[in-house]
Design an enzyme around this catalytic site. Structure first.
Site, PDB file in Angstrom:
ATOM      1  N   SER A   4       0.969  -1.181   0.058  1.00  0.00           N
ATOM      2  CA  SER A   4      -0.132  -0.175  -0.077  1.00  0.00           C
ATOM      3  C   SER A   4       0.942   1.189  -0.038  1.00  0.00           C
ATOM      4  O   SER A   4       0.494   2.322  -0.476  1.00  0.00           O
ATOM      5  CB  SER A   4      -1.136   0.010   1.020  1.00  0.00           C
ATOM      6  OG  SER A   4      -0.277   0.173   2.521  1.00  0.00           O
TER       7      SER A   4
ATOM      8  N   ASN B  65      13.219   4.285   4.806  1.00  0.00           N
ATOM      9  CA  ASN B  65      12.117   3.264   5.324  1.00  0.00           C
ATOM     10  C   ASN B  65      10.993   3.872   5.961  1.00  0.00           C
ATOM     11  O   ASN B  65      11.120   5.171   6.353  1.00  0.00           O
ATOM     12  CB  ASN B  65      12.835   2.290   6.343  1.00  0.00           C
ATOM     13  CG  ASN B  65      11.784   1.272   6.795  1.00  0.00           C
ATOM     14  OD1 ASN B  65      11.394   0.787   6.107  1.00  0.00           O
ATOM     15  ND2 ASN B  65      12.001   1.040   8.083  1.00  0.00           N
TER      16      ASN B  65
ATOM     17  N   HIS C  58       8.214   3.538   8.883  1.00  0.00           N
ATOM     18  CA  HIS C  58       7.808   2.652  10.236  1.00  0.00           C
ATOM     19  C   HIS C  58       6.458   3.237  10.899  1.00  0.00           C
ATOM     20  O   HIS C  58       6.491   4.379  10.936  1.00  0.00           O
ATOM     21  CB  HIS C  58       8.998   2.685  11.115  1.00  0.00           C
ATOM     22  CG  HIS C  58       8.965   2.093  12.161  1.00  0.00           C
ATOM     23  ND1 HIS C  58       9.084   0.582  12.203  1.00  0.00           N
ATOM     24  CD2 HIS C  58       8.500   2.304  13.566  1.00  0.00           C
ATOM     25  CE1 HIS C  58       8.963   0.027  13.453  1.00  0.00           C
ATOM     26  NE2 HIS C  58       8.471   1.088  14.152  1.00  0.00           N
TER      27      HIS C  58
ATOM     28  N   ALA D 168      -1.537   7.936   7.663  1.00  0.00           N
ATOM     29  CA  ALA D 168      -0.377   8.807   7.923  1.00  0.00           C
ATOM     30  C   ALA D 168       0.755   8.375   7.029  1.00  0.00           C
ATOM     31  O   ALA D 168       1.534   9.512   6.514  1.00  0.00           O
ATOM     32  CB  ALA D 168       0.095   9.049   9.352  1.00  0.00           C
ATOM     33  N   GLU D 169       1.133   7.124   6.832  1.00  0.00           N
ATOM     34  CA  GLU D 169       2.218   6.707   6.190  1.00  0.00           C
ATOM     35  C   GLU D 169       2.382   7.078   4.607  1.00  0.00           C
ATOM     36  O   GLU D 169       3.128   7.566   4.133  1.00  0.00           O
ATOM     37  CB  GLU D 169       2.501   5.107   6.283  1.00  0.00           C
ATOM     38  CG  GLU D 169       2.784   4.568   7.770  1.00  0.00           C
ATOM     39  CD  GLU D 169       3.040   3.221   7.606  1.00  0.00           C
ATOM     40  OE1 GLU D 169       3.429   2.503   6.745  1.00  0.00           O
ATOM     41  OE2 GLU D 169       2.442   2.525   8.602  1.00  0.00           O
TER      42      GLU D 169
HETATM   43  C1  GRF Z   1       3.459  -0.675   6.872  1.00  0.00           C
HETATM   44  O1  GRF Z   1       2.894  -0.331   7.854  1.00  0.00           O
HETATM   45  C2  GRF Z   1       5.321  -0.210   6.996  1.00  0.00           C
HETATM   46  O2  GRF Z   1       5.301   0.992   8.148  1.00  0.00           O
HETATM   47  C3  GRF Z   1       5.695  -1.387   7.780  1.00  0.00           C
HETATM   48  O3  GRF Z   1       4.903  -2.491   7.121  1.00  0.00           O
HETATM   49  C4  GRF Z   1       3.976  -2.039   6.503  1.00  0.00           C
HETATM   50  C5  GRF Z   1       3.615  -2.275   5.172  1.00  0.00           C
HETATM   51  O4  GRF Z   1       2.435  -2.091   4.252  1.00  0.00           O
HETATM   52  N1  GRF Z   1       7.058  -1.406   7.580  1.00  0.00           N
HETATM   53  P1  GRF Z   1       2.402  -2.063   3.082  1.00  0.00           P
HETATM   54  O5  GRF Z   1       2.897  -3.402   2.317  1.00  0.00           O
HETATM   55  O6  GRF Z   1       3.125  -0.826   2.304  1.00  0.00           O
HETATM   56  O7  GRF Z   1       0.943  -1.792   2.544  1.00  0.00           O
END
Ligand code: GRF
Length: 212
Positions: A23, A116, A118, A182-183
């Site tokens: 995602s 990265n 997180h 948020a990511e």
């Molecule tokens: C995310 O929560 C990221 O922060 C963690 O693993 C998850 C990966 O999700 N390291 P996706 O594969 O980007 O949907």
């Protein structure tokens, strides 16, 4: 040893490493398609065959490769990974749900060019299941962090963070889904800042300069 502040060519070429859903990869692809990433995603590599993120890459017309870590020594896997990225002239490598620790040799080869994302406000709750860790600790605030990768576990200099409030009725899953939003906001912004050459590592701090 590589410079901590390598120069990024423009438009920058981005490689994304994944292990699963993808995602965050999709968020990067969407922003790249809208021409707002400041560069191009040129390759996506998964260490897990059949990772759903591979189809997301192909759907966006991006080269998608599998480099299975199983059945080969770590050094060989990382050497092949590095060679694939170098061969494509990648300037910036984004870990997006890439569930492997990278050894110091790989980190050194891409120092200052390896990001990265997180799911916590680092330095709180590094490692796996960060959202569950936050709940079990009783934190009232968690969030997302984009950081440069160094030799430690989720310990490199921080580029961007976004806070997310913990709700009384949160489960690890509900908290994870708000943190994921948020990511998806901060990862593309961080990539753009890097590709625009606006991040300068100064010890632990990443100084972000104004847009030209
Ligand atoms: C995310 O929560 C990221 O922060 C963690 O693993 C998850 C990966 O999700 N390291 P996706 O594969 O980007 O949907």
């Amino acid at each position: 040893m590589m410079d901590a502040n390598p120069t990024v060519r423009r438009p920058g070429r981005v490689g994304v490493l994944i292990s699963g859903r993808g995602s965050n990869l999709q968020a990067l692809l969407d922003v790249a398609r809208a021409d707002r990433l400041g560069g191009e995603i040129v390759v996506v590599i998964s260490n897990v065959p059949g990772a759903p993120g591979l189809e997301k890459a192909r759907g966006a017309g991006v080269e998608a490769l599998v480099l299975d870590h199983r059945g080969r020594p770590r050094e060989q896997h990382e050497a092949e990974l590095g060679a694939l990225l170098q061969a494509r002239g990648v300037d910036l490598v984004c870990l997006a749900g890439f569930m492997r620790r990278l050894s110091p040799g790989f980190v050194a080869a891409f120092r200052g060019r390896l990001l990265n994302v997180h799911p916590s406000l680092l330095p709180a709750f590094p490692g796996t299941q960060a959202q569950r860790q936050a709940l079990e600790y009783g934190a009232k605030l968690s969030g997302a962090t984009v950081h440069l990768v160094d030799e430690g576990l989720d310990s490199g200099p921080i580029l961007l963070q976004e806070a997310v409030l913990v709700r009384e009725d949160d489960t690890p899953e509900s908290l994870a889904s708000r943190i994921l939003e948020a990511e998806h906001r901060i990862y593309p912004r961080a990539v753009r800042l890097m590709l625009e050459g606006r991040c300068r590592v100064d010890g632990r701090r990443v100084r972000i300069t104004e847009a030209a």
